[in-house]
Write a protein that holds these residues in place. Structure first.
Motif, mmCIF file in Angstrom:
data_model
loop_
_atom_site.group_PDB
_atom_site.id
_atom_site.type_symbol
_atom_site.label_atom_id
_atom_site.label_comp_id
_atom_site.label_asym_id
_atom_site.label_seq_id
_atom_site.Cartn_x
_atom_site.Cartn_y
_atom_site.Cartn_z
ATOM 1 N N LEU A 49 0.733 -1.167 -0.281
ATOM 2 C CA LEU A 49 0.258 0.055 -0.276
ATOM 3 C C LEU A 49 1.123 1.325 -0.149
ATOM 4 O O LEU A 49 1.974 1.025 0.601
ATOM 5 N N PRO A 50 0.223 2.518 -0.650
ATOM 6 C CA PRO A 50 1.270 3.633 -0.576
ATOM 7 C C PRO A 50 1.327 3.636 0.989
ATOM 8 O O PRO A 50 1.201 3.861 1.948
ATOM 9 N N GLY A 51 3.018 4.650 0.632
ATOM 10 C CA GLY A 51 4.191 4.779 1.787
ATOM 11 C C GLY A 51 4.526 3.629 2.246
ATOM 12 O O GLY A 51 5.126 3.711 3.150
ATOM 13 N N GLU A 52 4.054 2.002 2.346
ATOM 14 C CA GLU A 52 4.900 0.701 3.422
ATOM 15 C C GLU A 52 6.491 0.985 2.070
ATOM 16 O O GLU A 52 7.007 0.975 4.192
ATOM 17 N N VAL A 53 6.695 0.783 1.905
ATOM 18 C CA VAL A 53 8.132 0.815 1.148
ATOM 19 C C VAL A 53 7.946 1.506 2.354
ATOM 20 O O VAL A 53 9.592 1.296 2.853
ATOM 21 N N GLU A 54 8.559 3.096 1.889
ATOM 22 C CA GLU A 54 9.038 4.279 2.946
ATOM 23 C C GLU A 54 8.930 3.947 4.170
ATOM 24 O O GLU A 54 10.064 3.908 4.857
ATOM 25 N N GLU A 55 7.742 2.994 4.715
ATOM 26 C CA GLU A 55 8.028 3.161 6.285
ATOM 27 C C GLU A 55 9.262 1.975 6.796
ATOM 28 O O GLU A 55 9.139 2.006 8.004
ATOM 29 N N THR A 56 9.093 1.212 5.497
ATOM 30 C CA THR A 56 9.692 -0.239 6.359
ATOM 31 C C THR A 56 11.420 0.228 6.201
ATOM 32 O O THR A 56 12.073 0.314 7.004
ATOM 33 N N ALA A 57 11.542 1.364 5.266
ATOM 34 C CA ALA A 57 12.523 1.758 4.999
ATOM 35 C C ALA A 57 13.507 2.616 6.917
ATOM 36 O O ALA A 57 14.616 2.682 7.240
ATOM 37 N N ARG A 58 12.615 3.204 7.000
ATOM 38 C CA ARG A 58 12.159 4.198 8.169
ATOM 39 C C ARG A 58 12.818 3.447 9.659
ATOM 40 O O ARG A 58 13.226 3.923 10.228
ATOM 41 N N ARG A 59 11.910 2.354 9.558
ATOM 42 C CA ARG A 59 12.445 1.362 11.195
ATOM 43 C C ARG A 59 12.967 0.772 11.266
ATOM 44 O O ARG A 59 14.631 1.047 11.763
ATOM 45 N N SER A 60 13.615 0.923 9.644
ATOM 46 C CA SER A 60 15.652 -0.249 9.399
ATOM 47 C C SER A 60 16.366 0.790 9.903
ATOM 48 O O SER A 60 17.691 1.022 10.491
ATOM 49 N N ALA A 61 16.244 2.684 9.076
ATOM 50 C CA ALA A 61 17.275 3.588 9.659
ATOM 51 C C ALA A 61 16.909 4.045 11.008
ATOM 52 O O ALA A 61 18.060 4.089 11.509
ATOM 53 N N GLU A 62 15.657 4.127 11.902
ATOM 54 C CA GLU A 62 16.413 4.242 12.767
ATOM 55 C C GLU A 62 16.896 2.896 13.986
ATOM 56 O O GLU A 62 17.674 3.362 15.047
ATOM 57 N N ARG A 63 16.772 1.835 13.341
ATOM 58 C CA ARG A 63 17.820 0.732 14.029
ATOM 59 C C ARG A 63 18.594 0.796 14.010
ATOM 60 O O ARG A 63 20.133 0.416 14.530
ATOM 61 N N ASP A 64 19.252 1.364 12.507
ATOM 62 C CA ASP A 64 20.799 0.833 11.957
ATOM 63 C C ASP A 64 21.814 2.224 11.722
ATOM 64 O O ASP A 64 22.279 2.178 10.594
ATOM 65 N N GLY A 65 20.709 3.066 11.259
ATOM 66 C CA GLY A 65 21.336 4.297 11.440
ATOM 67 C C GLY A 65 21.152 4.435 8.816
ATOM 68 O O GLY A 65 20.487 3.106 8.866
ATOM 69 N N VAL A 66 21.499 5.407 8.942
ATOM 70 C CA VAL A 66 21.842 5.019 7.288
ATOM 71 C C VAL A 66 22.467 5.429 6.577
ATOM 72 O O VAL A 66 23.792 5.359 7.025
ATOM 73 N N LEU A 67 22.325 5.037 5.290
ATOM 74 C CA LEU A 67 23.695 5.029 4.083
ATOM 75 C C LEU A 67 23.829 6.027 3.457
ATOM 76 O O LEU A 67 22.318 6.094 2.663
ATOM 77 N N LEU A 68 24.873 6.479 3.480
ATOM 78 C CA LEU A 68 25.262 7.786 2.655
ATOM 79 C C LEU A 68 26.314 7.552 1.766
ATOM 80 O O LEU A 68 27.616 6.866 1.606
ATOM 81 N N ALA A 69 25.944 8.095 0.527
ATOM 82 C CA ALA A 69 26.678 8.192 -0.651
ATOM 83 C C ALA A 69 28.261 8.561 0.152
ATOM 84 O O ALA A 69 28.273 9.580 0.431
ATOM 85 N N ASP A 70 29.121 8.053 -0.336
ATOM 86 C CA ASP A 70 30.977 9.169 0.159
ATOM 87 C C ASP A 70 30.931 11.000 -0.259
ATOM 88 O O ASP A 70 30.963 11.561 0.299
ATOM 89 N N THR A 71 30.141 10.930 -1.734
ATOM 90 C CA THR A 71 30.251 11.995 -2.680
ATOM 91 C C THR A 71 29.264 12.906 -1.311
ATOM 92 O O THR A 71 29.282 14.371 -1.588
ATOM 93 N N VAL A 72 28.191 12.716 -0.040
ATOM 94 C CA VAL A 72 27.555 13.263 -0.330
ATOM 95 C C VAL A 72 28.371 13.883 1.266
ATOM 96 O O VAL A 72 27.904 14.563 1.471
ATOM 97 N N VAL A 73 28.437 12.651 2.279
ATOM 98 C CA VAL A 73 29.107 12.616 2.832
ATOM 99 C C VAL A 73 30.158 14.316 2.388
ATOM 100 O O VAL A 73 30.849 15.008 4.119
ATOM 101 N N ARG A 74 30.905 13.853 2.102
ATOM 102 C CA ARG A 74 32.262 14.670 1.486
ATOM 103 C C ARG A 74 31.554 15.772 1.690
ATOM 104 O O ARG A 74 32.094 16.977 1.484
ATOM 105 N N ASP A 75 30.924 16.029 0.626
ATOM 106 C CA ASP A 75 30.409 17.742 0.186
ATOM 107 C C ASP A 75 29.041 18.334 1.870
ATOM 108 O O ASP A 75 29.838 19.703 2.160
ATOM 109 N N LEU A 76 28.488 17.169 2.326
ATOM 110 C CA LEU A 76 27.933 17.759 3.659
ATOM 111 C C LEU A 76 29.356 18.578 4.690
ATOM 112 O O LEU A 76 29.467 19.556 5.504
#
Length: 369
Positions: A316-343
């Motif tokens: 259903l709409p939003g379920e894929v994103e909600e599953t990703a959010r729960r995983s990110a809250e537990r495990d952190g988020v993956l960022l590309a090195d290019t994004v990290v270096r830019d920040l």
């Protein structure tokens, strides 16, 4: 580091650390602390939900527009028209998240009083994902529709030059037994931010996402960014984008098409983006309890349908994103090195140098991202 190696390199960052880091950058760029917290929360929410195109890579452009005088960091949305069925706010060139929050919150307040309410916001800017603001209304058990116009980066159906924005549309429905049902979609074949991200990662894009400056399909993100994105489903996406431009920019501000300033390329004027919110209180129609019960049954029936091959259940709409959010809250988020270096480069530019507290993940041995 080569573009290919950079694209494979990943860093994992705790969500709270990333939120605080982006907030610090925005404060250093001139945004008040409370507003910086809002924007950083929106950016990291998108990142956590797997929507990197609207995630923390946008921090730089917001900071640059703040420092370049293209946004007013002190602006407070003002109510300029107030009618029984609708209200109009002027955001005063505030960063878009501030304008959108004011719009949806007023729509919620008035819908609670009047069964339904339309609120428009003019003189705003890019506000990130509309879903972020839609969920503010579904949390109050309201149904909400949101739309926003954007600078022209997309062709009309049958055209080959930029004519209209990727104007997004979002609809949210509260769900008593779980996360709300939230559909948030651009009217383009893909969000332009995904093409920007592909360019940063040095990866190609599908040829049905965009055309080059001559109107020819392209897999090169740089050519696509110089050209135009394509509408989804041909005339359907094109027509919907047109109507959102008229419904938001035209109806609310008299500003459409190329009268909207480009966030990346136009440093001579404010964007003048408009947002449209329609909030509906189910209590005035079927009744809140009856409607929520219906939604719960609707979700249960959908999940009980036979899934297609490769799926565990109907999504259903939003379920894929909600599953990703729960995983990110537990495990952190993956960022590309290019994004990290830019920040981190932005942090140094703003005079508040600090590295993201991150753990480097090993590159996959098979070379996959």
């Amino acid at each position: 580091m080569s573009a290919e190696a950079s694209a494979r390199s990943r860093l994992v960052v705790r969500l709270d650390d990333l939120r605080v880091y982006c907030q610090r950058l925005l404060v250093a760029a001139g945004l008040p602390t409370a507003d910086a917290e809002l924007v950083a929360d929106s950016l990291t929410d998108a990142e956590a939900r797997g929507i990197g195109s609207h995630g923390v890579l946008r921090t730089r452009i917001y900071a640059e527009r703040l420092r370049g005088g293209m946004l007013d960091p002190t602006a407070t949305p003002v109510l300029v028209r107030d009618h029984a069925g609708g209200c109009l706010l002027d955001a005063g060139n505030a960063i878009g998240h501030v304008g959108a929050r004011a719009g949806v919150d007023l729509a919620v307040e008035r819908a609670k009083e009047r069964a339904a309410a339309v609120v428009g916001v003019r003189n705003s800017n890019h506000c990130g994902t509309l879903a972020y603001f839609v969920r503010r209304a579904t949390a109050r058990q309201l149904v909400v529709l949101a739309a926003s116009n954007a600078p022209p980066t997309m062709v009309y159906y049958g055209g080959r030059t930029r004519a209209v924005g990727t104007n997004p549309l979002a609809i949210g429905v509260p769900n008593p037994d779980g996360p709300p049902l939230v559909m948030d979609m651009a009217t383009s074949a893909t969000a332009r931010g995904k093409i920007i991200l592909a360019g940063q990662l040095g990866t190609s894009i599908p040829p049905d996402w965009a055309v080059d400056e001559a109107g020819r399909p392209t897999s090169d993100p740089e050519s696509a960014l110089r050209g135009s994105v394509l509408p989804f489903a041909g005339p359907k996406g094109s027509g919907l984008a047109m109507m959102i431009d008229l419904l938001s920019g035209g109806l609310l501000a008299g500003v459409t098409g190329d009268e909207i300033g480009d966030m990346y390329d136009d440093w001579t004027r404010p964007q003048r983006v408009s947002h449209f919110f329609l909030a509906i209180d189910p209590d005035a129609f079927l009744g809140r309890d009856a409607f929520l019960s219906l939604v719960a049954g609707f979700v249960h029936r959908a999940h009980g349908l036979p899934p297609a091959e490769g799926f565990d259940q109907v999504l259903l709409p939003g379920e894929v994103e909600e599953t990703a959010r729960r995983s990110a809250e537990r495990d952190g988020v993956l960022l590309a090195d290019t994004v990290v270096r830019d920040l981190e480069a932005l942090s140094r530019e703003l005079g508040d140098p600090a590295d993201l507290p991150a753990v480097v993940l090993p590159s996959p041995s098979n070379g996959a991202c």
